[in-house]
Design an enzyme around this catalytic site. Structure first.
Site, short mmCIF file in Angstrom:
data_model
loop_
_atom_site.label_atom_id
_atom_site.label_comp_id
_atom_site.label_asym_id
_atom_site.label_seq_id
_atom_site.Cartn_x
_atom_site.Cartn_y
_atom_site.Cartn_z
N HIS A 5 31.69 35.18 0.92
CA HIS A 5 32.77 34.22 1.11
C HIS A 5 33.94 34.86 1.86
CE1 HIS A 5 33.95 36.23 -2.72
NE2 HIS A 5 35.16 36.17 -2.19
N ARG A 9 44.74 33.34 0.31
CA ARG A 9 45.73 33.12 -0.74
C ARG A 9 46.53 31.86 -0.39
NH1 ARG A 9 45.52 38.61 -0.01
NH2 ARG A 9 45.05 39.78 -1.91
N GLU A 55 36.93 30.92 -0.54
CA GLU A 55 37.58 31.10 -1.84
C GLU A 55 39.08 30.94 -1.66
OE1 GLU A 55 39.11 34.83 -4.42
OE2 GLU A 55 37.04 34.97 -3.73
N ASN A 59 47.69 32.61 -7.03
CA ASN A 59 48.36 33.47 -8.00
C ASN A 59 49.47 32.66 -8.65
OD1 ASN A 59 46.89 35.95 -7.50
ND2 ASN A 59 47.88 35.92 -5.50
N HIS A 79 40.91 33.24 11.49
CA HIS A 79 40.62 31.83 11.25
C HIS A 79 39.26 31.68 10.59
CE1 HIS A 79 38.71 32.43 15.25
NE2 HIS A 79 37.79 31.62 14.77
N GLU A 122 39.17 26.68 12.97
CA GLU A 122 38.57 26.33 14.25
C GLU A 122 37.47 25.31 13.98
OE1 GLU A 122 36.48 28.48 18.10
OE2 GLU A 122 36.47 29.51 16.17
#
Length: 145
Positions: A5, A9, A55, A59, A79, A122
């Protein structure tokens, strides 16, 4: 070795989740809330290859009330790229959701948009480029991607 993956964040998990599900048509594959570590992980996969996941790492806000970490403009990430069946249709759909088309698909082949957390996405036309069409053919670039 197996690709698993890409992680990004995010500050607004709900807005970015909507971008990937409602905007791009990805499906949430799993979610983990870690109270001890004070973070949430949410994974998304594209319908044609759900095993290659994105993913989102959220936080949780600091308990002391201090501001969340500044992740910057996210340009250092690069990207994510997705192959799409109809680049014009997905760009029109994203635009209807309020997403800015930063690099329109003037060539019928490639476009760039950004998530609510400024991650560049993209979009590449599956197969041959589509014939040039308005409003895309004459639409200027907007901002960064």
């Amino acid at each position: 070795m197996k690709y698993l993956h890409a992680m990004i964040r995010v500050h607004d998990l709900d807005a970015t989740s909507r971008f990937f599900t409602e905007g791009l048509g990805l499906h949430q594959t799993r979610r983990m809330d870690n109270e001890a570590g004070r973070f949430t992980l949410v994974y998304f996969g594209a319908p044609e290859n759900p095993e290659a996941e994105v993913e989102l790492t959220y936080n949780w806000p600091p308990e002391d009330g201090s501001p969340p970490e500044d992740y910057g403009s996210a340009r250092n990430f690069g990207h994510l790229a997705f192959e799409v069946d109809d680049i014009y249709a997905i760009c029109a759909h994203l635009q209807s959701l309020g997403v800015t088309i930063n690099r329109p698909p003037r060539d019928g082949r490639m476009a760039f948009v950004r998530t609510p957390d400024l991650i560049s996405i993209e979009l590449l036309q599956k197969g041959a480029a589509l014939p040039a069409a308005e409003p895309w053919a004459s639409m200027p670039n907007t901002g960064d991607w």
